[in-house]
Design a protein around this motif. Structure first.
Motif, mmCIF file in Angstrom:
data_model
loop_
_atom_site.group_PDB
_atom_site.id
_atom_site.type_symbol
_atom_site.label_atom_id
_atom_site.label_comp_id
_atom_site.label_asym_id
_atom_site.label_seq_id
_atom_site.Cartn_x
_atom_site.Cartn_y
_atom_site.Cartn_z
ATOM 1 N N GLN A 42 4.277 -2.935 1.401
ATOM 2 C CA GLN A 42 3.229 -1.999 3.114
ATOM 3 C C GLN A 42 4.753 -2.079 3.517
ATOM 4 O O GLN A 42 4.238 -1.451 4.579
ATOM 5 C CB GLN A 42 2.392 -3.024 3.262
ATOM 6 C CG GLN A 42 0.905 -3.060 3.093
ATOM 7 C CD GLN A 42 0.287 -3.889 3.535
ATOM 8 O OE1 GLN A 42 -0.078 -5.320 3.076
ATOM 9 N NE2 GLN A 42 -0.674 -3.484 4.571
ATOM 10 N N GLU A 43 5.413 -1.611 3.080
ATOM 11 C CA GLU A 43 7.007 -1.040 3.893
ATOM 12 C C GLU A 43 7.374 0.085 2.896
ATOM 13 O O GLU A 43 8.170 0.376 3.135
ATOM 14 C CB GLU A 43 8.397 -1.832 4.426
ATOM 15 C CG GLU A 43 7.443 -3.150 4.865
ATOM 16 C CD GLU A 43 7.472 -2.970 6.032
ATOM 17 O OE1 GLU A 43 7.895 -1.365 6.285
ATOM 18 O OE2 GLU A 43 7.254 -3.041 6.920
ATOM 19 N N SER A 44 5.854 1.025 2.861
ATOM 20 C CA SER A 44 6.789 1.725 1.723
ATOM 21 C C SER A 44 7.330 2.938 2.273
ATOM 22 O O SER A 44 6.583 3.357 3.614
ATOM 23 C CB SER A 44 6.014 2.785 0.557
ATOM 24 O OG SER A 44 6.085 3.781 0.002
ATOM 25 N N MET A 45 8.512 4.322 1.764
ATOM 26 C CA MET A 45 8.594 5.531 2.525
ATOM 27 C C MET A 45 7.271 5.946 1.722
ATOM 28 O O MET A 45 8.267 6.282 0.748
ATOM 29 C CB MET A 45 9.888 5.215 3.422
ATOM 30 C CG MET A 45 10.593 6.970 3.549
ATOM 31 S SD MET A 45 9.980 6.687 4.981
ATOM 32 C CE MET A 45 8.696 8.392 5.232
ATOM 33 N N THR A 46 6.983 7.116 2.548
ATOM 34 C CA THR A 46 5.894 7.959 1.594
ATOM 35 C C THR A 46 5.943 9.359 1.607
ATOM 36 O O THR A 46 5.884 10.171 3.096
ATOM 37 C CB THR A 46 5.115 7.074 1.648
ATOM 38 O OG1 THR A 46 4.348 6.392 0.740
ATOM 39 C CG2 THR A 46 3.920 8.090 0.079
ATOM 40 N N ARG A 65 0.043 15.915 -3.550
ATOM 41 C CA ARG A 65 1.576 14.422 -3.962
ATOM 42 C C ARG A 65 1.826 13.719 -4.219
ATOM 43 O O ARG A 65 1.941 14.534 -2.069
ATOM 44 C CB ARG A 65 2.160 16.031 -4.944
ATOM 45 C CG ARG A 65 3.627 15.395 -5.583
ATOM 46 C CD ARG A 65 4.268 16.859 -6.407
ATOM 47 N NE ARG A 65 5.329 15.469 -6.759
ATOM 48 C CZ ARG A 65 6.228 16.427 -7.472
ATOM 49 N NH1 ARG A 65 6.196 17.933 -7.486
ATOM 50 N NH2 ARG A 65 7.294 16.049 -7.833
ATOM 51 N N VAL A 66 2.009 12.965 -3.993
ATOM 52 C CA VAL A 66 1.873 11.244 -2.899
ATOM 53 C C VAL A 66 3.287 10.682 -3.600
ATOM 54 O O VAL A 66 3.625 10.284 -4.861
ATOM 55 C CB VAL A 66 0.668 10.672 -2.480
ATOM 56 C CG1 VAL A 66 1.938 9.697 -2.106
ATOM 57 C CG2 VAL A 66 0.127 11.217 -1.929
ATOM 58 N N MET A 67 4.456 10.773 -2.926
ATOM 59 C CA MET A 67 5.628 9.599 -3.648
ATOM 60 C C MET A 67 6.094 8.376 -2.756
ATOM 61 O O MET A 67 6.452 8.765 -1.809
ATOM 62 C CB MET A 67 7.203 10.930 -3.698
ATOM 63 C CG MET A 67 7.465 10.114 -4.912
ATOM 64 S SD MET A 67 9.220 10.107 -4.729
ATOM 65 C CE MET A 67 10.539 10.178 -2.667
ATOM 66 N N PRO A 68 5.088 7.329 -3.705
ATOM 67 C CA PRO A 68 5.811 6.222 -2.597
ATOM 68 C C PRO A 68 7.263 5.598 -3.200
ATOM 69 O O PRO A 68 7.383 6.313 -4.008
ATOM 70 C CB PRO A 68 4.785 5.396 -2.922
ATOM 71 C CG PRO A 68 3.839 6.086 -4.192
ATOM 72 C CD PRO A 68 3.916 7.484 -4.139
ATOM 73 N N LEU A 99 0.100 2.500 4.954
ATOM 74 C CA LEU A 99 1.218 1.491 3.457
ATOM 75 C C LEU A 99 2.451 1.220 4.194
ATOM 76 O O LEU A 99 3.457 1.271 3.011
ATOM 77 C CB LEU A 99 1.595 1.949 1.895
ATOM 78 C CG LEU A 99 -0.557 2.047 1.776
ATOM 79 C CD1 LEU A 99 -1.071 2.817 0.052
ATOM 80 C CD2 LEU A 99 -1.601 -0.084 1.925
ATOM 81 N N GLY A 100 2.801 2.049 4.698
ATOM 82 C CA GLY A 100 4.447 1.991 5.220
ATOM 83 C C GLY A 100 4.417 3.206 6.610
ATOM 84 O O GLY A 100 3.743 3.688 7.453
ATOM 85 N N SER A 101 5.333 4.000 6.525
ATOM 86 C CA SER A 101 6.466 5.260 6.702
ATOM 87 C C SER A 101 5.482 6.164 5.706
ATOM 88 O O SER A 101 6.189 6.185 4.407
ATOM 89 C CB SER A 101 7.248 5.103 7.036
ATOM 90 O OG SER A 101 7.973 4.901 8.368
ATOM 91 N N THR A 102 5.193 7.492 6.477
ATOM 92 C CA THR A 102 5.318 9.529 5.545
ATOM 93 C C THR A 102 5.807 10.297 6.244
ATOM 94 O O THR A 102 5.992 10.210 7.392
ATOM 95 C CB THR A 102 3.224 8.743 5.834
ATOM 96 O OG1 THR A 102 2.837 9.641 6.973
ATOM 97 C CG2 THR A 102 3.147 8.370 5.036
#
Length: 206
Positions: free
Chosen positions: A129-133, A119-122, A155-158
């Motif tokens: 490309q600055e998502s906190m996912t 399960r992924v929540m961007p 695509l950002g940070s995870t």
């Protein structure tokens, strides 16, 4: 390795499009390694022009891919899972879901194969490309979790969290952007009231 695994993005709307374009812009994937599906042929034409593999046929996309990103609306999820179930292959496919509110067990209960589900929540910043996912999986799917993390790190940070924290994470990471924008707006309005031009006040506040 990772860049040899073809991706299918099923339901290439706003989030799906941002993922597809972001992965290409990051250099991790070529358009020819990403299969995108959508009902609108007009929207698919835009992807075709960029070199993506496109189709309105989800089954074809699943057959030709290893990583399946589910990016449809919550209302479309059950029908999509029913549609692609027979084409899923154990030890070949992994499934990454960005569907809002869809729990991992909910997705797995619709499948007759043992397919890893992450399960992924961007958030909306994924478009630049600055998502906190936020990412979560069940313990037996840790290998798929690492793949998901690697993909969304482009695509950002995870951050990996327990699934029960996904709802509060939505408020913090997704809605947080809206809160910050309101704060900037309030600050810029204050700047206008003390004599700055609107454009200058907004520039200074942000």
């Amino acid at each position: 390795m990772m860049n040899k695994k073809k991706i299918a993005i099923l339901g290439c709307g706003n989030i799906g499009s941002a993922i597809a374009n972001g992965l290409v812009n990051s250099g991790l994937y070529k358009p020819s390694q990403i299969f995108v599906t959508r009902k609108s042929h007009e929207q698919l034409d835009k992807f075709s022009q960029k070199g993506f593999i496109t189709s309105s046929n989800n089954l074809e996309a699943v057959k030709k891919s290893e990583i399946i990103i589910i990016a449809v609306t919550p209302q479309q999820l059950d029908d999509l899972l029913l549609e692609i179930n027979d084409e899923l292959i154990e030890n070949k496919h992994i499934m990454l879901s960005v569907v809002t509110g869809a729990a991992i067990n909910q997705i797995k209960s619709k499948l007759t194969k043992k397919i890893p589900v992450v399960r992924v929540m961007p958030n909306t910043a994924i478009a630049i490309q600055e998502s906190m996912t936020c990412i979560s999986s069940q313990e037996e799917d840790n290998n798929a979790l690492e793949i998901a993390k690697y993909i969304f790190d482009q695509l950002g940070s995870t951050i990996v969290i327990h699934e029960e924290l996904m709802v509060p994470a939505t408020a913090l990471c997704a809605s947080g952007i809206a809160f910050f924008l309101r704060a900037i707006r309030a600050a810029s309005q204050g700047g206008i009231e003390i004599g700055f031009h609107a454009e200058d006040a907004l520039f200074m506040a942000s």
